[in-house]
Design a protein around this motif. Structure first.
Motif, PDB file in Angstrom:
ATOM      1  N   TYR A   1      -9.877  -8.528  70.706  1.00  0.00           N
ATOM      2  CA  TYR A   1      -9.529  -8.805  69.316  1.00  0.00           C
ATOM      3  C   TYR A   1      -9.106  -7.517  68.614  1.00  0.00           C
ATOM      4  O   TYR A   1      -9.719  -6.465  68.822  1.00  0.00           O
ATOM      5  CB  TYR A   1     -10.739  -9.380  68.551  1.00  0.00           C
TER       6      TYR A   1
ATOM      7  N   GLY B   1     -12.883 -23.091  64.248  1.00  0.00           N
ATOM      8  CA  GLY B   1     -11.703 -22.415  64.743  1.00  0.00           C
ATOM      9  C   GLY B   1     -11.581 -21.029  64.141  1.00  0.00           C
ATOM     10  O   GLY B   1     -12.179 -20.718  63.100  1.00  0.00           O
TER      11      GLY B   1
ATOM     12  N   CYS C   1      -8.855 -17.854  63.050  1.00  0.00           N
ATOM     13  CA  CYS C   1      -7.492 -17.398  62.778  1.00  0.00           C
ATOM     14  C   CYS C   1      -7.514 -15.887  62.572  1.00  0.00           C
ATOM     15  O   CYS C   1      -8.590 -15.282  62.453  1.00  0.00           O
ATOM     16  CB  CYS C   1      -6.934 -18.069  61.523  1.00  0.00           C
ATOM     17  N   PHE C   2      -6.320 -15.304  62.506  1.00  0.00           N
ATOM     18  CA  PHE C   2      -6.211 -13.885  62.236  1.00  0.00           C
ATOM     19  C   PHE C   2      -5.261 -13.660  61.069  1.00  0.00           C
ATOM     20  O   PHE C   2      -4.206 -14.281  60.986  1.00  0.00           O
ATOM     21  CB  PHE C   2      -5.707 -13.121  63.463  1.00  0.00           C
ATOM     22  N   SER C   3      -5.685 -12.802  60.147  1.00  0.00           N
ATOM     23  CA  SER C   3      -4.817 -12.398  59.046  1.00  0.00           C
ATOM     24  C   SER C   3      -3.671 -11.560  59.581  1.00  0.00           C
ATOM     25  O   SER C   3      -3.728 -11.054  60.710  1.00  0.00           O
ATOM     26  CB  SER C   3      -5.609 -11.563  58.030  1.00  0.00           C
TER      27      SER C   3
ATOM     28  N   MET D   1     -10.256 -11.280  61.367  1.00  0.00           N
ATOM     29  CA  MET D   1     -10.632 -12.638  61.740  1.00  0.00           C
ATOM     30  C   MET D   1     -11.015 -13.450  60.504  1.00  0.00           C
ATOM     31  O   MET D   1     -11.719 -12.964  59.625  1.00  0.00           O
ATOM     32  CB  MET D   1     -11.805 -12.602  62.713  1.00  0.00           C
ATOM     33  N   THR D   2     -10.565 -14.716  60.465  1.00  0.00           N
ATOM     34  CA  THR D   2     -10.919 -15.623  59.381  1.00  0.00           C
ATOM     35  C   THR D   2     -11.158 -17.006  59.963  1.00  0.00           C
ATOM     36  O   THR D   2     -10.602 -17.359  61.005  1.00  0.00           O
ATOM     37  CB  THR D   2      -9.801 -15.714  58.322  1.00  0.00           C
TER      38      THR D   2
ATOM     39  N   SER E   1     -10.585 -20.900  60.471  1.00  0.00           N
ATOM     40  CA  SER E   1      -9.372 -21.705  60.345  1.00  0.00           C
ATOM     41  C   SER E   1      -9.577 -22.794  59.298  1.00  0.00           C
ATOM     42  O   SER E   1     -10.693 -23.227  59.030  1.00  0.00           O
ATOM     43  CB  SER E   1      -9.004 -22.329  61.695  1.00  0.00           C
TER      44      SER E   1
ATOM     45  N   ASN F   1      -7.411 -21.279  54.593  1.00  0.00           N
ATOM     46  CA  ASN F   1      -6.312 -20.501  54.011  1.00  0.00           C
ATOM     47  C   ASN F   1      -6.813 -19.231  53.320  1.00  0.00           C
ATOM     48  O   ASN F   1      -6.665 -19.030  52.119  1.00  0.00           O
ATOM     49  CB  ASN F   1      -5.503 -21.359  53.048  1.00  0.00           C
TER      50      ASN F   1
END
Length: 356
Positions: free
Chosen positions: A146, A316, A318-320, A325-326, A328, A331
């Motif tokens: 990551y 889930g 997500c990646f900015s 990492m954020t 999913s 938003n």
């Protein structure tokens, strides 16, 4: 080569000849001469503006080369991670702790009788050398692969020829690379508001942040913030690279008292509508996600907390755009903003159809 691979052993070492050139490049070269000096094309992209200025990007080398009308090289921006390691005198400028570089620059300038001022970002700028310092958030790859933000910034630099040295960021070639005209000028200090002194804003993903609801017009946003007048506005003209004329589109309002920026898109009716809100990492309101403070915390600890929450609840990931990492589906984008030599987290909350 990714930004995490820009190790000193793999980077070229260049010496700055103030106002004359850096490494193999000389101000006044045309674009063909620059390519030849760099050893041929290096995965570059080129942009031409209406007034005849040119910018060529070499991401594999960490360079942006800017040309005046007639394709004469006038500025070179060197990236903190992949760019050549540039030295002026005995001072190494790239990829270092900003306060250390600042101290060494002031010492060298004092000995050489050169004046040091503060540029728009709060970093040293020396017209006699054509040097304007900057920073970028540091990062690395985790053992799992990551991208991970570190809790610090490292130095980058803009180098210019004599025609731009008086005020580099006010010149057209540089503005097409990084337009800072609508941003607040930093005096050289980065105070961070204590957590106890920050107001708390609630957040309903995809709907609103505090008093700001997605879809608001700029007057509605200002009214929701108590009538605060924006401290700065950022916008653009359609197809700005052809001409700066036609309808000006509002993209961002900066509210210093509230500690937020409102980001807009333009609807077909021509009215800007709120599509995203950034809470300033140093001074903005605190917003929680699953009891995790998102604003003004160390990026590494915030990333670890979010990753743990995602794993605990089988969510889930997500990646900015910055690599943070954020979870999913909410938003949320996380960035890191400078606080001296360190960084603190700065989130952006955005509407369903907003593109970061």
């Amino acid at each position: 080569m990714g930004w995490w691979n820009g190790t000193p052993e793999r980077r070229e070492r260049w010496v700055l000849d103030p106002l004359v050139g850096v490494g193999p490049l000389r101000f006044g070269m045309d674009s063909g001469e620059v390519k030849a000096a760099l050893g041929g094309p290096r995965d570059g992209g080129t942009w031409v503006a209406a007034e005849g200025t040119l910018r060529a990007e070499y991401p594999g080398m960490g360079l942006n080369c800017m040309y005046a009308r007639g394709t004469s090289l006038v500025a070179v921006a060197v990236n903190a991670f992949q760019g050549p390691l540039v030295r002026v005198g005995e001072v190494e400028l790239i990829g270092r702790v900003p306060s250390e570089v600042r101290a060494e620059i002031h010492d060298l300038a004092r000995r050489e009788g050169a004046a040091v001022r503060v540029n728009w970002s709060g970093d040293p700028e020396i017209a006699a050398w054509g040097v304007s310092m900057g920073t970028e958030p540091d990062g690395e790859l985790s053992a799992e692969g990551y991208p991970v933000q570190k809790d610090r910034v490292i130095t980058s630099v803009l180098l210019v020829g004599p025609g731009l040295a008086h005020d580099p960021y006010a010149t057209t070639p540089v503005m097409h690379w990084r337009d800072v005209t609508g941003r607040g000028r930093n005096p050289g200090a980065w105070p961070v508001t204590r957590g106890a002194d920050r107001p708390y804003w609630d957040w309903v993903p995809l709907e609103r942040v505090g008093p700001l609801r997605f879809g608001m017009s700029p007057p509605q946003v200002a009214n929701a913030l108590g009538g605060e007048v924006p401290a700065g506005r950022i916008g653009d003209f359609p197809f700005w690279f052809y001409a700066r004329d036609g309808l000006w589109n509002l993209r961002e309002d900066r509210f210093e008292n509230a500690g937020v920026s409102a980001h807009y898109w333009t609807n077909p009716d021509g009215v800007p509508r709120l599509g995203a809100v950034t809470a300033y990492g140093r001074t903005g309101p605190q917003v929680l996600y699953a009891d995790i403070p998102l604003v003004g915390t160390a990026p590494s600890s915030l990333g670890a907390a979010i990753l743990q929450h995602v794993e605990d609840h089988d969510l889930g990931l997500c990646f900015s755009p910055s690599g943070a990492m954020t979870p999913s589906g909410v938003n949320l984008a996380l960035d890191a903003v400078r606080a001296g030599d360190a960084t603190v987290s700065e989130p952006t909350f955005y509407a369903e159809d907003w593109e970061m």
